[in-house]
Design a protein around this motif. Structure first.
Motif, PDB file in Angstrom:
ATOM      1  N   VAL A 139      11.425  -0.173  -3.761  1.00 15.47           N
ATOM      2  CA  VAL A 139      10.153   0.552  -3.919  1.00 15.47           C
ATOM      3  C   VAL A 139       9.664   0.453  -5.364  1.00 15.47           C
ATOM      4  CG1 VAL A 139      10.644   2.140  -2.035  1.00 15.47           C
ATOM      5  CG2 VAL A 139      11.319   2.753  -4.356  1.00 15.47           C
ATOM      6  N   GLU A 140       8.360   0.557  -5.518  1.00 10.48           N
ATOM      7  CA  GLU A 140       7.746   0.490  -6.842  1.00 10.48           C
ATOM      8  C   GLU A 140       7.917   1.800  -7.611  1.00 10.48           C
ATOM      9  OE1 GLU A 140       6.628  -0.857  -4.157  1.00 10.48           O
ATOM     10  OE2 GLU A 140       5.805  -2.826  -4.592  1.00 10.48           O
ATOM     11  N   PHE A 141       8.322   2.838  -6.901  1.00  6.95           N
ATOM     12  CA  PHE A 141       8.525   4.134  -7.550  1.00  6.95           C
ATOM     13  C   PHE A 141       9.847   4.122  -8.310  1.00  6.95           C
ATOM     14  CE2 PHE A 141       6.346   4.927  -3.472  1.00  6.95           C
ATOM     15  CZ  PHE A 141       5.148   5.410  -3.958  1.00  6.95           C
ATOM     16  N   ALA A 142       9.921   4.892  -9.380  1.00  5.97           N
ATOM     17  CA  ALA A 142      11.158   4.907 -10.153  1.00  5.97           C
ATOM     18  C   ALA A 142      11.394   6.270 -10.777  1.00  5.97           C
ATOM     19  CB  ALA A 142      11.098   3.840 -11.245  1.00  5.97           C
ATOM     20  N   ASN A 143      12.635   6.428 -11.209  1.00  2.00           N
ATOM     21  CA  ASN A 143      13.053   7.625 -11.910  1.00  2.00           C
ATOM     22  C   ASN A 143      12.921   7.363 -13.420  1.00  2.00           C
ATOM     23  OD1 ASN A 143      14.965   9.122 -13.500  1.00  2.00           O
ATOM     24  ND2 ASN A 143      15.865   9.861 -11.594  1.00  2.00           N
ATOM     25  N   PRO A 144      12.188   8.204 -14.145  1.00  2.00           N
ATOM     26  CA  PRO A 144      11.928   7.917 -15.563  1.00  2.00           C
ATOM     27  C   PRO A 144      13.201   7.836 -16.414  1.00  2.00           C
ATOM     28  CG  PRO A 144      11.073  10.099 -14.932  1.00  2.00           C
ATOM     29  CD  PRO A 144      11.491   9.420 -13.692  1.00  2.00           C
ATOM     30  N   VAL A 176       0.858  -1.183   0.000  1.00  2.00           N
ATOM     31  CA  VAL A 176       0.000   0.000   0.000  1.00  2.00           C
ATOM     32  C   VAL A 176       0.895   1.235   0.000  1.00  2.00           C
ATOM     33  CG1 VAL A 176      -1.867  -1.198   1.200  1.00  2.00           C
ATOM     34  CG2 VAL A 176      -0.202   0.121   2.509  1.00  2.00           C
ATOM     35  N   TYR A 177       0.323   2.369  -0.362  1.00  2.00           N
ATOM     36  CA  TYR A 177       1.126   3.569  -0.625  1.00  2.00           C
ATOM     37  C   TYR A 177       0.513   4.788   0.074  1.00  2.00           C
ATOM     38  CZ  TYR A 177       2.584   0.451  -4.400  1.00  2.00           C
ATOM     39  OH  TYR A 177       3.030  -0.626  -5.117  1.00  2.00           O
ATOM     40  N   ARG A 178       1.328   5.592   0.686  1.00  2.00           N
ATOM     41  CA  ARG A 178       0.852   6.844   1.279  1.00  2.00           C
ATOM     42  C   ARG A 178       1.883   7.945   1.017  1.00  2.00           C
ATOM     43  NH1 ARG A 178      -2.140   4.981   6.272  1.00  2.00           N
ATOM     44  NH2 ARG A 178      -3.326   3.249   5.428  1.00  2.00           N
ATOM     45  N   VAL A 179       1.418   9.168   0.885  1.00  2.00           N
ATOM     46  CA  VAL A 179       2.340  10.278   0.668  1.00  2.00           C
ATOM     47  C   VAL A 179       3.037  10.600   1.989  1.00  2.00           C
ATOM     48  CG1 VAL A 179       2.612  12.629  -0.195  1.00  2.00           C
ATOM     49  CG2 VAL A 179       0.800  11.186  -1.110  1.00  2.00           C
ATOM     50  N   THR A 217      10.310   6.085  10.882  1.00  2.00           N
ATOM     51  CA  THR A 217       9.050   5.370  11.125  1.00  2.00           C
ATOM     52  C   THR A 217       8.034   5.502   9.989  1.00  2.00           C
ATOM     53  OG1 THR A 217       8.276   7.302  12.351  1.00  2.00           O
ATOM     54  CG2 THR A 217       9.179   5.501  13.656  1.00  2.00           C
ATOM     55  N   HIS A 218       8.400   6.198   8.909  1.00  2.00           N
ATOM     56  CA  HIS A 218       7.466   6.354   7.795  1.00  2.00           C
ATOM     57  C   HIS A 218       8.092   5.908   6.481  1.00  2.00           C
ATOM     58  CE1 HIS A 218       5.930   9.241  10.777  1.00  2.00           C
ATOM     59  NE2 HIS A 218       4.758   8.869  10.318  1.00  2.00           N
ATOM     60  N   ALA A 219       7.256   5.431   5.587  1.00  2.00           N
ATOM     61  CA  ALA A 219       7.716   5.072   4.253  1.00  2.00           C
ATOM     62  C   ALA A 219       6.577   5.322   3.288  1.00  2.00           C
ATOM     63  CB  ALA A 219       8.123   3.596   4.222  1.00  2.00           C
ATOM     64  N   PRO A 220       6.913   5.700   2.041  1.00  3.63           N
ATOM     65  CA  PRO A 220       5.842   5.974   1.076  1.00  3.63           C
ATOM     66  C   PRO A 220       5.148   4.701   0.586  1.00  3.63           C
ATOM     67  CG  PRO A 220       7.984   6.289   0.056  1.00  3.63           C
ATOM     68  CD  PRO A 220       8.240   6.028   1.500  1.00  3.63           C
ATOM     69  N   CYS A 221       5.750   3.539   0.832  1.00  2.00           N
ATOM     70  CA  CYS A 221       5.050   2.298   0.507  1.00  2.00           C
ATOM     71  C   CYS A 221       5.413   1.256   1.555  1.00  2.00           C
ATOM     72  CB  CYS A 221       5.378   1.812  -0.900  1.00  2.00           C
ATOM     73  SG  CYS A 221       7.120   1.740  -1.276  1.00  2.00           S
ATOM     74  N   PHE A 222       4.444   0.464   1.912  1.00  2.00           N
ATOM     75  CA  PHE A 222       4.677  -0.564   2.928  1.00  2.00           C
ATOM     76  C   PHE A 222       3.671  -1.695   2.744  1.00  2.00           C
ATOM     77  CE2 PHE A 222       1.120   0.990   5.542  1.00  2.00           C
ATOM     78  CZ  PHE A 222       1.036   2.307   5.140  1.00  2.00           C
ATOM     79  N   TYR A 223       3.805  -2.733   3.562  1.00  6.20           N
ATOM     80  CA  TYR A 223       2.936  -3.900   3.412  1.00  6.20           C
ATOM     81  C   TYR A 223       1.845  -3.927   4.470  1.00  6.20           C
ATOM     82  CZ  TYR A 223       5.941  -5.938  -0.056  1.00  6.20           C
ATOM     83  OH  TYR A 223       6.637  -6.164  -1.207  1.00  6.20           O
ATOM     84  N   GLN A 224       0.672  -4.329   4.006  1.00  5.45           N
ATOM     85  CA  GLN A 224      -0.444  -4.505   4.926  1.00  5.45           C
ATOM     86  C   GLN A 224      -1.021  -5.890   4.739  1.00  5.45           C
ATOM     87  OE1 GLN A 224      -3.698  -1.732   4.453  1.00  5.45           O
ATOM     88  NE2 GLN A 224      -2.917  -0.388   6.033  1.00  5.45           N
ATOM     89  N   MET A 225      -1.636  -6.378   5.792  1.00  8.37           N
ATOM     90  CA  MET A 225      -2.405  -7.609   5.660  1.00  8.37           C
ATOM     91  C   MET A 225      -3.801  -7.320   6.174  1.00  8.37           C
ATOM     92  SD  MET A 225      -1.778 -11.325   7.283  1.00  8.37           S
ATOM     93  CE  MET A 225      -0.413 -11.679   6.227  1.00  8.37           C
ATOM     94  N   GLU A 226      -4.771  -7.919   5.545  1.00  8.30           N
ATOM     95  CA  GLU A 226      -6.145  -7.601   5.866  1.00  8.30           C
ATOM     96  C   GLU A 226      -6.980  -8.866   5.858  1.00  8.30           C
ATOM     97  OE1 GLU A 226      -7.256  -4.039   5.035  1.00  8.30           O
ATOM     98  OE2 GLU A 226      -9.364  -4.376   4.581  1.00  8.30           O
ATOM     99  N   GLY A 227      -7.793  -9.048   6.888  1.00  7.57           N
ATOM    100  CA  GLY A 227      -8.696 -10.199   6.945  1.00  7.57           C
ATOM    101  C   GLY A 227     -10.136  -9.730   6.933  1.00  7.57           C
ATOM    102  N   LEU A 228     -10.996 -10.514   6.315  1.00  6.54           N
ATOM    103  CA  LEU A 228     -12.419 -10.159   6.233  1.00  6.54           C
ATOM    104  C   LEU A 228     -13.253 -11.406   6.454  1.00  6.54           C
ATOM    105  CD1 LEU A 228     -14.726  -8.130   5.317  1.00  6.54           C
ATOM    106  CD2 LEU A 228     -14.421  -9.119   3.029  1.00  6.54           C
TER     107      LEU A 228
END
Lengths: 327, 787
Positions: free
Chosen positions: B507-512, A194-197, A203-214
């Motif tokens: 990361v899935e992001f890249a430099n073009p 998943v991705y967040r700005v 402690t933060h990253a623009p993309c990380f892993y999540q697991m979800e159960g339903l």
């Protein structure tokens, strides 16, 4: 000196030399010296053979006894020494030969371990297809009770591709896709990116892993949600882990909760969870009068950081081999 | 939302909790405490009131003054540069040991004089209130006592994270009600009684009634704009707001009290009337923060007859703001549609305390009372004549009525909660409730517009009942067969890790530009509108760039060699109407050099290390993957080949070019492989009988061009030696004398076996010599044979 005394003194000499044998060479020297064709035993036997039968008897018996005994011993010792001689000596402190061993990424391992537990609870993993990272706003937000301009969009700063297309901010759109495709009861789990700005920091990253159960079924209760999470916590953090649930807010669950685990003095958030919001059920064509359910999600990096004592989330994407080797 | 303990106590009668207990309560209300601190931290015991008994200068230096300060039992000497010191002044004295922010007060020598402490400004005690220099305590303030209580510093600050569904908690009163529902205590309502002495009302025209269902304006005349009294300034600072003047401070303070943003206009700057309308295209407004912003018709504005005077619910215009020269003002209290305010926030890229509250949905029932509260406070602190309110209302807000059935609640909780208990909890929430036999009828007040269905109510009940009072239960789920996905990648990862490769995750992001240098096509790029930076502005179309980066980082940090792989998605743009194509790929990368140890010699990692990894997975896949040479210069690769599966290209491999290595800062040779996993399958594993007849072998040394492949020889062998040829192995590759330059000698061991008999030497020899003859006829130079 009588011949008997001579035999006795020879025996003493033999026994004394025998005690000092520590190699194949010294054994051979010993054998030649005493039991060789010109050895001391042969010499004395020759002497004895010249004596009268009476004089011979005792000395002959004695020397024969010595000869038989030691020839056997020599043979035994020889085999023993030869066996030792066949191998080198080894220094147990030499660095051993290199084996090429790689490793899975720690996040892969954590996902795998979690999946083992969750699938053991009857959840089926989904998301090989139909769990895209680039997602429609509709599945990521609208269907989950987060219409455009909803203030809770601020909780998840979003990377947009177009007005309607984005990088999924949560694994929850897979809930929606699954509910649209399958008829309940549904019991599924999904893990993915998943991705967040959020810029990278400890402690933060623009993309990380999540697991979800339903879980969707008739009469699903909060008590079951709690029970399921408790099993997960015990499996991940051990039998003694303390677990509690606290109020929280997600637009797609009601009531919403945070599942926390105690580490020392601190309670750390492990799960976001709750009962599936009736509006979400309606959005996917399920009647909240008939169906109910729960959903839970967790951050894989967070679990890995707690489990391995990692203090910087960037290590996971940095991929230093010295890091990867350890975990 | 920042709030202090003492402030909350002003609104809750007999709050029984200590500051720490309150801090520990908040999480049970679903409120995260981001920060909790004691205001006088580091000051206690070290701060005392004093009076300046004597003031002198240091020799010729006018910047420093030496003050003899009595602090009760004794006097101390303080050297200070403050301009406003005078004799008989009552001051706050910090003694050695006091912590002021990050500084600790020590005894020190200044210009030869020993200074035994500091005299403090308000800013230094954490209250950045506008005042010049050292703070002067009132003349009747006793000497030698702690001034902390007087300054309001015996207080605790909570910085609270409020979820977006609870705008009511962005006000002190809302917070107080939430706390009192949990721990009891009556709400102490602030005073709002004010005499409306004048009938002048502003002209209000609401043109967009959907965006503004309620608008009120109230004129207050003949006010005196000045600095707020210390107490109000202090409270605003605790709430995180900078004091400005009494009028602005009052509107801000009431916003923090009621959660209802208020705006005050200077009536003299408002041309004729107030209009609530959409902005015209290109219309501009110079805002209170000094920035000019361009508006658009999605944005609601408050305007006079000529121009916008505020962005509705967000920020006022600088020109119409209340300043020292204002004497008549118009106080605005309104209810704006939250989506309209959110649209203004997002198109202006601006969030304010006001927009944060309106954007989450305000409380229409508080609009009028908040206006009265403002009028009351203005009357107290700024004088003037309060006029009647003019309310323009186009919608009547109905309170939500919810039927809450006990059976639904019990089913959801998974246990029975007594109706009596439920009823009591709802009472405590201060919701109107009528009990029926099997359900309750609950009327939800307008301040809680987050509660729309019985499920929303259930959460409120659960909060007070206690989340942890729900017993846990695990249902027998035998009707479900839990299982993991049968995806190829999990097995592949284990195979590669077992033979010395490390899994990486980039990361899935890249430099073009980087993607283009490895053959990526711009038309395939999925472009992010709001990327973090240029290196992360598109999604990757290949795993190779990420792998090269990881290899480079590792080698530069002194790891001698890297053998790494990644399994991950790559993305290809498919137009606005479709989601991008996402494919699961495997990337492999080897680089660096193996250093010498007693058991192995030094060597460069090379193509054969890459192929070893490839071989491991290739053996398990079906149909068999083949490699055919291909020019991959466009991808920055040489010595390359395409990987084919059933004639279809599913990947490629090769050596990374010097140019690319330079780009990624890698000194040693690097080799990469990328494989599309989406169409690959694991072959079914079947047991093959262990051969019961012995094998025999023949070695062949053949001289070929340095750059040539042995592949034609192997193909020929397969053709001519079958079915008894079982396998082959290259046992030596030799360069140098007596082999001519630019040539190499390769020794291949051919292994023969029949499944039904022991092969005779003659049979093998016959076939093998025939094969060798064939090679000779084709011009191959044979260096040696060995049976």
């Amino acid at each position: 000196m009588s011949i008997l005394d001579e035999v006795h003194s020879l025996r003493t000499e033999i026994e004394k030399d025998w005690a000092h044998i520590d190699s194949i060479e010294s054994l051979e020297n010993f054998r030649v010296k005493f039991f060789g064709k010109k050895g001391k035993v042969q010499d004395i036997i020759k002497k004895i053979s010249l004596l009268s039968p009476e004089e011979r008897r005792e000395a002959g018996r004695l020397i024969n006894e010595i000869k038989v005994k030691f020839e056997e011993l020599v043979q035994e010792r020889k085999e023993e020494l030869l066996a030792r001689l066949g191998s080198d000596t080894y220094d147990l402190y030499i660095t051993p030969r290199h084996l090429e061993v790689g490793n899975l990424h720690p996040l892969s391992k954590v996902v795998d371990e979690l999946l083992d537990v969750v699938t053991g609870l009857g959840f089926e993993e989904v998301g090989l297809n139909d769990a895209p990272d680039v997602e429609w706003d509709y599945y990521n937000f609208e269907c989950l009770n987060i219409p455009p301009y909803h203030p809770s969009r601020d909780m998840q700063a979003t990377f947009f591709i177009t007005d309607k297309m984005l990088l999924r901010t949560q694994t929850s759109p897979v809930q929606v896709r699954t509910m649209l495709q399958r008829k309940p009861p549904i019991r599924v789990v999904h893990a993915g990116r998943v991705y967040r700005v959020d810029a990278f920091d400890a402690t933060h990253a623009p993309c990380f892993y999540q697991m979800e159960g339903l879980y969707i079924d008739r009469n699903v209760s909060f008590a079951e949600l709690r029970g399921t999470l408790e099993v997960l916590v015990r499996e991940i953090f051990g039998e003694k882990a303390e677990f509690r649930m606290m109020p929280s807010y997600f637009p797609f669950t009601e009531p919403s909760a945070e599942g926390q685990v105690r580490f020392g003095e601190e309670w750390l958030e492990i799960f976001g969870c709750g009962m599936v919001h009736p509006q979400v059920l309606r959005n996917v064509g399920l009647s909240p009068e008939v169906w109910s359910g729960y959903a839970f999600g967790l951050g894989i990096e967070r679990i890995a950081m707690i489990k391995y004592g990692i203090n910087d989330i960037r290590l996971f994407s940095d991929n230093d081999i010295r890091f990867l080797r350890q975990l | 939302m920042r709030v202090s303990y003492n402030l909350l106590k002003e609104y809750i009668q007999d709050l029984k909790l200590s500051p720490l207990e309150l801090k520990e309560l908040f999480p049970y209300l679903g409120i995260e405490v981001v920060e909790f601190k004691f205001l006088a931290e580091g000051l206690e015991e070290h701060v005392v009131s004093g009076v300046i008994e004597n003031l002198s200068n240091i020799k010729d230096d006018l910047t420093y003054k030496v003050a003899e300060v009595s602090i009760g039992a004794k006097s101390i000497t303080v050297v200070s540069t403050a301009p406003n010191l005078r004799e008989k002044m009552k001051v706050i004295v910090a003694l050695p040991g006091a912590r002021l922010g990050n500084n600790v007060v020590h005894e020190k020598e200044v210009r030869g004089v020993k200074s035994q402490g500091n005299v403090l400004s308000l800013e230094e005690v954490g209250l950045p209130i506008s005042s010049s220099g050292v703070y002067e305590l009132p003349g009747d303030f006793p000497v030698g006592v702690s001034p902390l209580e007087y300054l309001g510093l015996n207080d605790w600050i909570y910085d609270l994270y409020i979820f977006p569904n609870r705008p009511d908690l962005l006000g002190i009163i809302g917070l107080s009600m939430e706390i009192s529902a949990y721990v009891g205590g009556e709400i102490l309502w602030p005073k709002v009684g004010v005499l409306e002495e004048c009938h002048d009302i502003p002209i209000i025209e609401v043109l967009d009634k959907d965006s503004c269902p309620v608008y009120t304006g109230r004129i207050i005349k003949n006010i005196t704009v000045k600095e707020s009294p210390f107490e109000l300034q202090r409270k605003l600072i605790l709430l995180g707001q900078r004091p400005i003047n009494n009028i602005v401070d009052i509107t801000n303070f009431v916003m923090f009290e009621f959660g209802q943003p208020i705006h005050a206009f200077d009536a003299a700057k408002v041309e004729r009337k107030i209009m609530v309308r959409r902005a015209n295209p290109g219309e501009k407004i110079l805002c209170l923060d000094g920035l000019e912003r361009e508006l658009n018709p999605e944005i609601l504005v408050i305007a006079d007859a000529q121009k916008p005077i505020a962005v509705a619910g967000v920020i006022g215009a600088e020109e119409s703001g209340v300043t020292g020269g204002s004497s008549t003002i118009i106080v605005e209290s309104a209810y704006f549609d939250r989506v309209r305010v959110r649209k203004a926030e997002s198109s202006l890229g601006l969030t304010t305390e006001s927009s944060r509250r309106f954007g989450r949905g305000g409380d229409p029932s508080v609009v009028e009372v908040a206006s009265r509260r403002v009028a009351y406070l203005i009357k107290q602190l700024a004088g003037g004549t309060v006029c009647k309110i003019n309310e323009v209302k186009s919608k009547n807000f109905e309170q939500e009525k919810i039927k809450l059935y006990f059976k639904d609640l019990n089913r959801m909780f998974g246990q029975v909660v007594e109706p009596e208990v439920v009823r009591k909890i709802i009472d405590r929430l201060d919701f109107a409730v009528h009990g029926k036999e099997d359900h309750l009828e609950v009327v939800v007040p307008l301040r809680r517009r987050d509660i729309e269905e019985w499920e929303d109510l259930s959460e409120e009940i659960l909060k007070i009942y206690g989340y942890d009072k729900i017993n846990s239960m695990v249902r027998n789920c035998s009707t479900f067969s839990g299982k993991k996905l049968k995806s190829i990648d999990r097995k592949l990862k284990v195979l590669l890790a077992n033979v010395g490769f490390f899994e990486v995750k980039t990361v899935e992001f890249a430099n073009p530009e980087e993607l283009q240098s490895i053959g990526g096509l711009p038309r395939d790029f999925v472009r992010i509108r709001n990327p973090l930076n240029n290196d992360m502005c598109v999604l990757r179309t290949s795993l190779v760039a990420g792998l090269l980066r990881v290899a480079s980082n590792n080698l530069r940090r002194g790891v001698s060699y890297a053998k790494i792989f990644e399994v991950g998605k790559v993305f290809r743009w498919s137009g606005e109407e479709n989601l991008p194509e996402e494919r699961m790929m495997l990337g492999l990368c080897v680089a660096g050099e193996v250093s010498k140890t007693w058991d192995r010699s030094e060597r460069n990692i090379d193509m054969y290390d890459l192929l070893a990894g490839f071989q491991v997975i290739r053996e398990k896949l079906e149909p068999t993957l083949e490699v055919v040479p291909e020019d991959l210069a466009i991808m920055g690769l040489s010595n390359g080949g395409a990987v084919l599966c059933d004639g279809r290209k599913v990947g490629y491999l090769g050596e990374v070019s010097g140019k690319l290595r330079k780009m990624f800062d890698i000194k040693s040779p690097v080799f990469v492989l990328e494989l599309d996993l989406s169409s690959l399958k694991f072959a079914e594993i079947r047991y093959k009988e262990i051969p019961s007849f012995p094998s025999t072998s023949r070695d062949l040394s053949i001289i070929i061009q340095e750059n040539d492949s042995i592949s034609p020889v192997i193909r020929k062998a397969a053709e001519t030696l079958s079915p008894i040829l079982e396998d082959y192995e290259v046992i030596d590759i030799y360069y140098g004398k007596p082999i001519p330059e630019e040539k190499k000698s390769v020794t291949i061991k051919f292994i023969f076996r029949a499944s039904d008999r022991t092969l005779t030497q003659e049979e093998v020899d016959t076939k093998f010599f025939k094969f060798v003859e064939l090679l000779k006829n084709e011009g191959y130079e044979i260096r040696g044979l060995n049976g």
